[in-house]
Structures are given as C-alpha cells and as structure tokens.
Motif scaffolding. Structure first.
Motif, PDB file in Angstrom:
ATOM      1  N   UNK A 138      -8.535   1.885  -6.556  1.00  0.00           N
ATOM      2  CA  UNK A 138      -8.021   0.567  -6.177  1.00  0.00           C
ATOM      3  C   UNK A 138      -7.250  -0.108  -7.314  1.00  0.00           C
ATOM      4  N   UNK A 139      -7.185   0.533  -8.485  1.00  0.00           N
ATOM      5  CA  UNK A 139      -6.324   0.008  -9.541  1.00  0.00           C
ATOM      6  C   UNK A 139      -4.885   0.466  -9.329  1.00  0.00           C
ATOM      7  N   UNK A 140      -4.726   1.612  -8.690  1.00  0.00           N
ATOM      8  CA  UNK A 140      -3.381   2.145  -8.479  1.00  0.00           C
ATOM      9  C   UNK A 140      -2.930   2.004  -7.030  1.00  0.00           C
ATOM     10  N   UNK A 188      -2.642  -0.471  -4.189  1.00  0.00           N
ATOM     11  CA  UNK A 188      -2.671  -1.935  -4.163  1.00  0.00           C
ATOM     12  C   UNK A 188      -2.854  -2.428  -2.732  1.00  0.00           C
ATOM     13  N   UNK A 193       0.828  -1.210   0.000  1.00  0.00           N
ATOM     14  CA  UNK A 193       0.000   0.000   0.000  1.00  0.00           C
ATOM     15  C   UNK A 193       0.861   1.258   0.000  1.00  0.00           C
ATOM     16  N   UNK A 195      -2.043  10.706  -6.495  1.00  0.00           N
ATOM     17  CA  UNK A 195      -1.543   9.983  -7.673  1.00  0.00           C
ATOM     18  C   UNK A 195      -2.016   8.533  -7.686  1.00  0.00           C
TER      19      UNK A 195
END
Lengths: 770, 280
Positions: free
Chosen positions: A689-691, A693, A675, A685
């Motif tokens: 939840x795609x970027x 983790x 995370x 940035x």
C-alpha cells in the motif's frame, strides 16, 4: 476458540457502524486461540516452469514444524475454480505464475512457519512465459494450459446485430479510439484469512473470509476428495471482499492442513504482499471502439473489440468477459453492432471477479467514445445521451430487449436539472490562476443476477425460537454492504416486529441454506425475496396456530404484533414465547426458495456465452456528473463534486443504498485516478500500500446520490441491485471532465498527474482549449 | 522477539548504546519498523528514544530556535514559534503523512532517514539548519548539507545521536512557501516538493531567494543559478520562468514507479511559477 460463537447477534445499519469503526466486528482474520497452529504456503517465485521436484524434508525437520505438504498429499482432483476447474490447490506438474502455491507448511508459530517456508527446496525447470495477451494468442506462443482446447484463449465471444459494423461506413459521423485500463487490486481491509479444525468425529470446520461458503464446500470437497458432508463452512462478515473473495483462497489449504493435524486449530492469514501477489485483480483490458451516428446524432452502429488479460486461471474470467460483452454498448439504442471480446491466459497475476465484473472497462471505453462523438457532432454530451438513452422495451447493442424497469432517462434528467450542470459555465470561468475546470458526464447500466442458465436461487429460513424471538438464517454473506440488516428489516416488516428485533444468523453451511454468492448485485434482489416468502409463510402459520389456541377464531381476526399475537375483536393476546411453546420445533421454522427470473432471450446462439451469463433480465442504471479542477503547473486533478443519479428500483434502507453508491464511487475514483497495479514479467512492482495508491478520506470529493423513483416487479419491494452500478461511471465521467477542461484526455489510466500534464501539453500544441 | 530498550534519561541511553552497539535507534518508528518488517531473519535490538525529555525540547537559545530531534512532527507543527514564524516548515509538516504518522514520527527520524522525499528537509535546507549531534563525551554541530550525504546516508558516528536542529534567527523573509506534489492528498510521498524563502524590497524586487527541492536528486537540491536569476529582479512570471528553466537544468531527478525524471524536472520548475500568485 469456539468458531460458532461469534456469528449470532443483531446488526442494524446504526449499531453495526459503531462496532465496525471500533473494530469490534469479528472477521475471520480476528480469530485466535490457545494451541493454535499457523499455516502458510511457499509460492513459486517464477512465472512459468515445469515442476521437477519439491523437497520438504528440511522444512519438516525444522523446529516447530508440524506438517509440510505438497500436491502428493492431496487425494482429490487438486483443481479448483468456479467454471473451469483449472487452478491447483498446490501446483503439481507446472507453475503458471509467480504467486502459485507449491507447498503448505503448518507450524507452532508464525516465526517457525516463515523460517520453514524458506527451507523448502523447489526444483523448477523454467519455461518460456508470456505476459501480453496479443503475444499469447500469436502462433508459437508458450501454451499455459496444454489441455485447453482454445490454446491461450480462455474464452472468445462474438455478437453481431443488425447489419453489424458495415453500417459504420454509412454514418454521418464516426469516431474511433483505443483505450487501456489497468489491473485494479481489491485492497480490502481484511486480507485473505481463515481458521480450521478437524474435530474428533472427523468433521472439518472452516471459518473463512469468503463470499461463497456453500460453493466453497463443494469445491474444497472435490479438490481434496472429501465427502462434502464432512465439511462445515462458516462465513463471518468480511472485512471487505468486492469480488476478490468470490472464489477459493485459503479454504482448501486450511482443510488440507486440518486433515494433517487433527484436533488442532489452524490459522492462515495472508500478508498484504501475499494478497497482492496471489489474489485476483480486476482484468486489465485493451478496448478498441468505433461508434457512428446519423446527422441527428442517433447512434447507428458500434464496433467494439475487447481483450481481457485473465492471467493463468479462469477465476470467473469467462463470466467477466460475457458481462463486458453484454454491456459494451452502454444504456443506448444501437441497432447495428459487432462486439468481439476475448479473455486470454497469460503468466501474469490472476485476474477475476471485482465489483463491476468487466463492466467498468467497457463503460470507460463507451462513455469516452460517446463524448468524442458529441464533440464531432458539435452536440452537448448530456443531450446526446438523453437522445439515445434506452426506455423499457428498447434493444441495446448486443441485441437484448429491456423488459424490466428502465429509468436511465430519469437519471439523465436529474443531472440535466442539477445546479452543477446548469451553472457549469460560470463555475468553469471562476477557476483560479493556473487552474482549469471541467464538467463531465457518464451513463451506465449494470446487470442484476447470474443470467439465464446458472440458477439464481435464495433459500431463506426463519425460526420463532422457544424464547419468542425470531431468528433469520442468512444464506448469503455480509461483506460490509449491510445486506443482512436489510434482510432483518424485510422480515420485521412482514412479521410485524420492532426494527432490530430479529436475530441474524450469518452463513453457516450447517445452519443456513444454500443461496449462492454475495456478488452480481444479487444478494438483496434474490435473497430478499426469499426472506419475504419465508416470513409470510411463518406469519400465516403463527396466526393459524394462535387462532386455534384462542378457541377456533378465524386467522383473519388475528394480528401479529411486536412480541405477541392479538385477537382483534376481543383484544385477547398471546405472547410469542407462549405461542412458541405451543408448537413443535418443526412448526416454528419456515423456509422459502426463490429463484430470480431468468431471461429467455437468446441474443447469441453460443451456449457457452449463455452459460457464462448472457443475457440478463434486470438491469440497474446510473448517470454520473463530475466536476474537476486541474492544476496546470503539476497536472494534479482534483474531483470537486460528483453527483450520481441511480435507478435501483425501490429502496428498502436508503442510508445503506447511499453508502453502497458512495463506496463504489470512491473505489471508481481510485480506478480512474490513483490505482495502478503494475507487474513486469509477472513480477509485482506495486507490492504494497506504499506503492499501490488508493484514495483516502481526504481524496473523496463532495458526493451526492440521487435515487430516481422506480419499481422493478421482480425485486423485493420493487428493488434492484445497487452494489456495482456506482463503480462503472466515475472513471469515464472524470475523464470526460478532464477533456472538457483541457481539450484532451489520455487513453491510459489511471490519470496520474504526469498523464494529465502530458494531456495539457498535447492540447496546447493542438491549439489549446476547445 | 526483538529486545527493546527504553532509556528514561541520557545516562541510560549511553549505557544501552554501549551494551548493544549493534542496536538500532528509533523514536516514532514510522520508518524503521516498516523497514524491519520487510527484513528477513531475527530483528536487531532496538533502543527507543521516545522517553528522553532532553530530546523533545523546543526553545529559543541565544537567538536561535532549537528543535529537539525527539519532537514529533505534530508537536513542532503546533508550537507557536513554528506555526507563526516559520510557515515554510509548518506547511511542510502539515503535508507529512497523516495525523497518525505526524503524532508518531519525529524530526530526528526524518533527518536520519535522509530520504530525498523527507518532507521536513527542504524547509530545513532553506532555513539554514544546523544539526546538533551528541555522544557520551562530546558534541558537534554541522550544517544540514554536510550532515546528509546521500539517500539514507548521514554523518553520524557510532555512539552519537542527533540531539536536534538549530535554526538561525529569521532573516526577515517576506514570503515563505512550501508545496508538495503527491499522488494523493494524504499519506503521499512527494513526487516533487519546493521550499522557498524570498526577501523582497518594498518595490517588490527580490533581494534574496533561497530555493530547495525534494525528490529531484539524491538529497534535497538547491539551484544557486535559479536563485541568482531572481535576485535584483521584480518577482513575476518573467523572472520566475527564467529561474524555472535554470532549475530544471540543475536538478537531477530519476525515473521511478511514481513519476518519470522528465515530469519531476518540469514540475520542479513549474512550482516556482506559483510564487507569482503568492501574496507577499
């Protein structure tokens, strides 16, 4: 549409699981209804600015828009916050971060709402902004709260014990290191959500995803200038909270919307991106540690300098700092220490409460530093910890004497005896091609409750209904940890009823009694005692009334049994529904107030630190053993096994306690490995939840939780809190395991494959494996 | 609300595409619907391909294997002709998304999205896949390297849809390998991935090597220099190390949030070393 309808009903650890897995448990976000309006806010989009004007006229004229409101529509203080009321409901003079809410719109549909929010025009005059805590404290830095006496220093704390850091120079061995821990996002299943209506009599009902319904009522009333009695707050079980809902999110905004739209139900539900932008994070932190020991390995001195980036608002940042300060030296005897901590305002996203509350950061720094010292002394890291671990009566680094149950020694013994530890050399040597293996340890402690000044109080209420069924009115929120199931077990035990027979009523300020927040590892510790007290009181009253009804026999001859009272000498029985009808409604209700013990120690004379929670009286303890495998080709770090030994006193429901630990461990692994909440100049940035983790089920290692026997006098059935202690240890344990495997460990987190590969390369340059 | 058209046969598909030339086509929606959610303004009309049996065919055709564009990743993964004979593709698909994504997402979607991180693509490159396109009036077929032109850019004309891919008959590969490096073990976007096909002589000498990497350039990348460096040499750390070096030079990764270019370049080469440990 009835917001009262969903909160009743039994929840045990067994049937609650299935309901949760099937999505049947109703969160605040799950409420819909005919005629429901949608509320949403326009956020600032700039990090720091003076507000020159907010024009809502175009939004108001748009189709489907019912209301468009600004700070000018707020009659109260327009300020909220738990300790410092420094956060506006709707920004008035100034924007302090990109996620600040500036205008509120209520519309017939979500589409109309989204379109109208775009039509709000903001006249902002950008101000110089500051995003680095060190720069924020430098001379000439832009000041974020001009009225705050400390400038950009929200709170600074300093504790010196013994002869302080001077002793470091006398130590036989001393190590030093600087660490950086990232922001962590709560990433709960249910984003911030709620539902409100202004009823015909003018009362506002607010159903929200919150950890603090009673405190919310006070904050909302003050911010909006309302009589608190006009507000009814209802707190259904949350879809996760972890501290992120320990503070107002949608509540004041919903109340404001409901005031403007009487009679219409209104829903607000933040998108994932909005939640990431506007909700509080775990504080990112920079920590500089120096630790010294004598030639025998006994810790002699600690110097710790901790800087927390608190973002633009307090949001419990001062309390986070104080807990970090108290735990900075871990569960060890350290006679000399200088601990300095600062929480600094910046124009970054808001930081605030998050499971662990400032401790995961200091536990990371302390436990990695202990391993550095072990390496320098040539000592086994587990052995070094056992040598220095506290026992009851010992004094920890900030000068707090441990008077409660203290079983960290047992925790470490259990790890020492574990086959993973005993067999670690063979396991490491069995690593396959391109793989390295390592085993790491960490030891932690975690305070239970609020501290000495803020009353840590639970008020339980139990009623025998006219139908002969008991109802327990919970004062603290069920946020997924199963606390209400535990309260049920406690009440059933005292009242002699079948498991699962007591009806659980979730918090509702009209029906339940104020019992503080669901936070601070306190819910069962504090409220459980209140439940025991209320149940005991009601039992005595029922037995006495039944004895009277059975013609004056002695209450001691009566037994409260499932569904009935029995006169033991004669076998005569009175069903509970009949007994209930022999009593007035008032007689059938018992309440009990319990205040958790408050420490009378004063390790610091600073009243501000006392008010923020220094020191605590009761601590839970834990020790973690992590086995990791590292791929030399990619830097992938896989946690193969993780053992947690926990001292949380007595256990009421071992299954729930184990799940608390496992959930915390996985969240802790996310903190250590995956995370990484990123912001540049206050701009997020990693917005989704795609970027950002988080670990999935496939990423969870084989976990084992060992509860060591213990008993805390002040806890219900000897229990101490277990909600947070599990999250402090995983990160340092796996960092130490990485170091064990490759000879080095990054001082920045999370341990991405890239950072691990760099550590491998760095260790290679310095001569490879230890 | 978006208009969603669900054609039941190819005739209805062509009618829908002619009636709504602006419509977006999708099958599982695992890429498109996520992107539309982030888009402001009213959503476009959507044509959903999931009911078209013709697009879901998986069969042998004259020595080739045809994989329909509408076949889901899970269907392809479970197909005996893939699982047994094309482990390079099966492994890649097994690492794609999660069970839920594999049950919805399709091969055609992965092709048209044309992400350099598309997990099915490196295997298709080394397998020499050709893409079959059809329109109401005609059809054409072109190598995958020509169909995919850049990130999100493909050679697809208005009125055309991807029917599927044709894989030439297996050429006796002794070793098929796929590895993906992600930030976690499920639902991971590739930081780097490698698909490799090797044909070895009975003495263990490399007769042919085909290598393709994901996430290290604008499209899936091949490195002919690295392949050449392996040819004619015994498979081992020496030859693979040299190929890794050459691959690192040939690839053009970028920095992003997930990893730096230098990490990607280094790991792309390193992944070749794993071949030394693979049983032929």
């Amino acid at each position: 549409m009835n917001p009262r309808g969903f909160q009743d009903g039994r929840k045990t650890s067994r049937d609650g699981d299935l309901a949760k897995a099937r999505g049947l448990e109703m969160f605040a976000a799950d409420r819909y209804g005919a005629g429901m309006l949608w509320a949403g806010v326009r956020r600032a989009g700039v990090a720091h600015a003076a507000i020159e004007g907010v024009d809502t006229s175009r939004a108001l004229a748009a189709p489907g828009v019912v209301a468009a409101l600004t700070h000018a529509d707020i009659k109260g203080s327009n300020r909220q916050g738990v300790i410092q009321r420094d956060q506006p409901v709707l920004a008035d003079d100034r924007v302090r971060h990109r996620g600040d809410a500036v205008a509120l719109v209520v519309a017939e549909t979500r589409q109309a709402l989204a379109a109208a929010l775009e039509l709000i025009s903001l006249q902002l005059s950008e101000l110089p902004a500051v995003f680095d805590p060190d720069q924020a404290l430098a001379k000439g830095a832009p000041i974020i709260h001009p009225g705050h006496a400390g400038g950009n220093l929200l709170l600074g704390g300093r504790v010196e014990t013994g002869r302080g850091e001077a002793v470091l120079a006398e130590c036989a061995a001393m190590v030093e290191a600087e660490y950086r821990l990232p922001w962590q996002e709560h990433a709960y299943l249910e984003t911030e959500a709620g539902w409100a209506i202004q009823e015909d009599d003018g009362r506002l009902i607010i159903v929200s995803s919150t950890q603090t319904p009673f405190r919310d009522r006070q904050e909302v009333a003050e911010a909006l200038g309302l009589d608190p009695a006009r507000l009814r707050m209802i707190a259904p079980p949350t879809g996760g909270a972890f501290g992120g809902k320990d503070g107002v999110s949608v509540q004041s905004l919903l109340a404001l919307a409901a005031l403007a739209c009487p009679g219409r139900p209104i829903k607000m539900w933040w998108s994932r991106e909005e939640s990431f932008l506007a909700s509080p994070k775990r504080h990112r932190a920079r920590l500089r540690y120096r630790l010294g020991a004598d030639s025998q390995g006994r810790f002699q001195a600690l110097a710790a300098e901790i800087v927390y980036d608190t973002g633009p608002y307090d949001h419990l940042g001062g309390a986070v700092l104080t807990l970090g300060l108290e735990h900075a030296g871990g569960p060890y005897r350290i006679p000399n220490a200088l601990i300095e901590a600062r929480a600094v305002y910046t124009n970054n996203p808001v930081s605030g409460a998050f499971r662990g509350f400032g401790v995961p950061q200091v536990a990371a720094a302390m436990e990695m530093t202990v391993d550095l010292l072990a390496a320098k002394l040539g000592r086994d890291p587990l052995d070094l910890r056992r040598l220095n671990a506290v026992r009851r009566g010992d004094i920890i680094a900030p000068g707090v004497t441990l008077t409660g149950s203290t079983e960290i020694g047992q925790c470490l013994d259990r790890l020492e005896a574990h086959d993973l530890w005993r067999g670690r050399r063979a396991w490491k040597e069995a690593a396959g091609p391109f793989q390295r293996r390592g085993v790491g340890v960490a030891a932690v402690m975690h305070a239970v409750g609020y501290g000495p000044m803020v009353p840590d109080v639970g008020n339980a209420k139990i009623e025998l209904g006219a139908d002969g069924v008991f109802s327990l009115f919970c004062g603290v929120v069920e946020m997924g940890q199963g606390n209400s199931a535990t309260y049920g077990l406690l009440a059933e035990r005292v009242l002699g009823q079948e498991p699962g027979s007591v009806r659980l009523i979730q918090p509702d300020t009209d029906r339940c009694l104020p019992s503080g927040s669901a936070s601070a590892s306190r819910t069962t510790f504090t409220f459980g005692n209140a439940v025991l007290g209320a149940a005991t009181l009601l039992r005595e009253r029922l037995l006495a009334r039944a004895a009277d009804a059975l013609l004056g026999v002695a209450p001691a001859e009566m037994a409260l049994l499932p569904g009935r009272v029995r006169h033991l000498p004669t076998g005569k029985e009175l069903p509970l529904d009949l007994l209930a009808r022999l009593m007035t409604p008032e007689q059938r209700v018992a309440v009990h107030r319990h205040r958790a013990p408050a420490s009378t120690q004063r390790p610091s004379a600073d009243p501000v630190l006392q008010m923020h929670g220094l020191p605590h009286e009761v601590f839970s303890f834990g020790a973690v053993l992590a086995a990791v495998e590292i791929d030399e080709l990619t830097g992938r770090l896989r946690v193969e096994r993780l053992i947690t030994a926990v001292d949380c006193g007595g256990l009421i429901d071992p299954l729930l306690a184990e799940r608390q630990v496992e959930g915390a461990v996985v969240q802790g692994l996310g903190y250590g490995l995956y995370e990484e909440f990123l912001a540049r100049e206050g701009r997020v940035l990693s917005p989704d939840l795609a970027t950002y983790i988080i670990p999935t089920a496939l990423d969870a290692p084989e976990m084992e939780t060992v509860f060591v026997p213990g008993h805390e006098e002040s806890g219900p059935l000897g229990l101490k809190g277990v909600g947070e202690v599990g999250i402090d240890g995983p990160l340092p344990a796996l960092a130490n395991a990485l170091r064990d495997a490759v000879g080095d460990c990054p001082r920045r987190f999370p341990l991405t494959p890239e950072r691990v590969l760099e550590a491998l390369a760095g260790a290679g340059e310095r001569g490879g494996r230890p | 609300m978006a208009k969603v058209i669900l054609p039941a046969d190819m005739g209805q598909l062509w009618e829908a595409m002619e009636a709504h030339p602006e419509a977006r086509l999708y099958a599982g929606g695992t890429d498109l619907l996520v992107r539309l959610r982030a888009q402001a303004g009213p959503p476009p009309a959507l044509v959903c391909l999931e009911r078209l049996e013709e697009l879901r065919i998986i069969e042998e055709r004259g020595g080739e294997l045809f994989l329909g564009a509408g076949a889901t990743h899970a269907q392809i993964l479970e197909h005996p002709k893939v699982r047994g004979r094309l482990p390079v593709l099966a492994r890649a698909l097994a690492s794609l998304g999660s069970p839920q994504v594999r049950n919805m997402g399709t091969l055609g979607g992965n092709l048209v999205t044309a992400s350099p991180a598309g997990d099915s693509l490196p295997p298709l490159y080394v397998l020499g896949a050709e893409v079959q396109l059809i329109s109401r009036k005609a059809g054409r077929r072109l190598p995958i390297t020509e169909f995919i032109k850049g990130p999100g850019r493909v050679d697809l004309n208005p009125g055309e849809v991807v029917a599927g891919v044709c894989l030439p008959k297996s050429e006796g590969w002794t070793l098929q390998h796929f590895e993906k490096v992600g930030r976690r073990d499920a639902l991971a976007i590739a930081l780097v991935s490698l698909a490799a096909l090797l044909r070895l002589s009975s003495e263990g000498v490399v007769e042919e090597a085909r290598l393709a990497w994901g996430s290290v350039g604008p499209t899936v990348m091949r490195a002919p220099q690295a392949e050449a460096a392996l040819k004619g040499r015994p498979l081992g750390l020496a030859s693979l190390g040299e190929a890794a070096e050459l691959a690192g030079q040939a690839l053009t990764p970028i920095d992003d949030l997930r990893a730096s270019a230098s990490y990607r370049r280094r790991v792309a080469g390193n992944l070749l070393l794993r071949l030394a440990e693979r049983e032929a």
